[in-house]
Design an enzyme around this catalytic site. Structure first.
Site, PDB file in Angstrom:
ATOM      1  CG  HIS A 154       3.973  -1.806  11.474  1.00  0.00           C
ATOM      2  ND1 HIS A 154       4.774  -0.712  11.678  1.00  0.00           N
ATOM      3  CD2 HIS A 154       3.222  -1.536  10.380  1.00  0.00           C
ATOM      4  CE1 HIS A 154       4.513   0.210  10.754  1.00  0.00           C
ATOM      5  NE2 HIS A 154       3.578  -0.264   9.953  1.00  0.00           N
ATOM      6  CG  ASP A 158       4.935   3.179   7.420  1.00  0.00           C
ATOM      7  OD1 ASP A 158       4.005   3.581   6.696  1.00  0.00           O
ATOM      8  OD2 ASP A 158       4.752   2.333   8.321  1.00  0.00           O
ATOM      9  CG  HIS A 159       4.142   0.162   4.244  1.00  0.00           C
ATOM     10  ND1 HIS A 159       4.008  -1.154   4.613  1.00  0.00           N
ATOM     11  CD2 HIS A 159       3.717   0.890   5.304  1.00  0.00           C
ATOM     12  CE1 HIS A 159       3.518  -1.215   5.847  1.00  0.00           C
ATOM     13  NE2 HIS A 159       3.334   0.013   6.284  1.00  0.00           N
ATOM     14  CG  HIS A 166      -4.098   0.178   6.702  1.00  0.00           C
ATOM     15  ND1 HIS A 166      -4.077   0.781   7.926  1.00  0.00           N
ATOM     16  CD2 HIS A 166      -2.907   0.471   6.117  1.00  0.00           C
ATOM     17  CE1 HIS A 166      -2.923   1.407   8.088  1.00  0.00           C
ATOM     18  NE2 HIS A 166      -2.201   1.246   7.004  1.00  0.00           N
ATOM     19  CG  HIS A 201      -0.420   0.077   2.535  1.00  0.00           C
ATOM     20  ND1 HIS A 201       0.393  -0.891   3.096  1.00  0.00           N
ATOM     21  CD2 HIS A 201      -0.539   1.043   3.495  1.00  0.00           C
ATOM     22  CE1 HIS A 201       0.724  -0.543   4.322  1.00  0.00           C
ATOM     23  NE2 HIS A 201       0.189   0.643   4.585  1.00  0.00           N
ATOM     24  CG  HIS A 239       0.019   4.336   4.658  1.00  0.00           C
ATOM     25  ND1 HIS A 239      -0.711   3.596   5.554  1.00  0.00           N
ATOM     26  CD2 HIS A 239      -0.835   5.296   4.188  1.00  0.00           C
ATOM     27  CE1 HIS A 239      -1.945   4.080   5.637  1.00  0.00           C
ATOM     28  NE2 HIS A 239      -2.045   5.102   4.806  1.00  0.00           N
ATOM     29  CG  ASP A 275       0.593  -1.291   7.751  1.00  0.00           C
ATOM     30  OD1 ASP A 275       1.502  -2.103   7.994  1.00  0.00           O
ATOM     31  OD2 ASP A 275       0.769  -0.053   7.732  1.00  0.00           O
TER      32      ASP A 275
END
Ligand code: ZN
Length: 258
Positions: free
Chosen positions: A171, A62-63, A116, A58, A60, A133
């Site tokens: 995570h 942090d990905h 999400h 996805h 985001h 996530d």
């Protein structure tokens, strides 16, 4: 199909992210959700690996944040969801697609798992699942761009995979999730057993992943929204909570302020 000798290593990033590194004995490798390039570059250098593929679940930061820098260094092919917020995807992945990573002798199936984020996908092969996530060990992602209905459907799709499937989520949230899961199901014996093991691993500074889908089905409240004990607890918050979507909504809202 998954090569038997596939090696899957966690590369820690930021506070609590894991970037999964897949290799099969040769020089080629793949990474899943590289939010940061530096830790990936370090491991590739240490192990003498060449990055061939990047898989994204996805959009985001942090990905995906490390992708541009990795592409400056390596000619990797990027697989990801159909989403204009991820401009560097080379091959868009949709439900049911089989994506091939020939250098690793792997084929992965794409599952669309929105909630999400609206375009979140997961990758599955034999008994490994990279679910970003959407599903965490003992938890699930927040519903930023979807509803309880969406998450129920997405988790039902993942729950239908074989019980021995290893869950590689993105995570290290397991210990905190465990505290919440025990609040939801204080009498779940399988959860008590997992709690002891999770505390042991974390106090030794060790990773708690992957778990198996079978373990999650027994202990993760978000996969258990039709279990009587979870529905009963949801009804203490909302007396009208029914099994499934309504219970999902109640326990997610509870977790958000837990
Ligand atoms: Zn996310």
């Amino acid at each position: 199909m998954l090569a038997n000798k596939l090696d899957i290593t966690a590369i820690p990033a930021f506070e609590d992210n894991y970037i999964w590194l897949l290799s099969a004995g040769g020089k080629s490798c793949a990474v899943v959700d590289p939010g940061d390039a530096d830790p990936v570059l370090d491991v590739l250098a240490q192990r003498g690996l060449d990055l061939s593929y990047i898989l994204l679940t996805h959009h985001h930061y942090d990905h995906v944040g490390g992708v541009p820098e990795l592409l400056e260094r390596y000619k990797a092919k990027v697989f990801g969801p159909d989403d204009e917020r991820i401009p560097f995807v080379h091959q868009v992945c949709r439900e049911g697609d089989q994506i091939e990573l020939p250098d690793l002798h792997i084929k992965l199936e794409v599952l669309e798992v929105p909630a999400h984020t609206r375009s979140h996908i997961a990758f599955f092969a034999d008994n490994v699942l990279f679910c970003g996530d959407t599903l965490f060990s003992l938890g699930c992602g927040r519903f930023f761009e979807g509803t309880a209905d969406d998450m129920q459907k997405s988790l039902d799709k993942l729950a239908a995979l074989p019980a021995q499937t290893k869950v590689y989520c993105a995570h290290e949230y397991t210990q905190a999730n465990c505290r919440f899961a025990r609040a939801v199901e204080p009498d779940n014996a399988a959860l008590q057993t997992r709690a002891v093991e999770i505390d042991r691993l974390r106090s030794a500074g060790k990773i708690t992943l992957p778990s198996t889908l079978g373990e999650e089905l027994e202990t993760n409240p978000f996969l258990r929204t039709r279990a009587q004990s979870v529905v009963d607890m949801a009804r203490k918050i909302d007396s009208k909570a029914t099994p499934g979507i309504a219970t999902m909504a109640v326990i997610r809202a509870w977790k958000d302020k837990f």
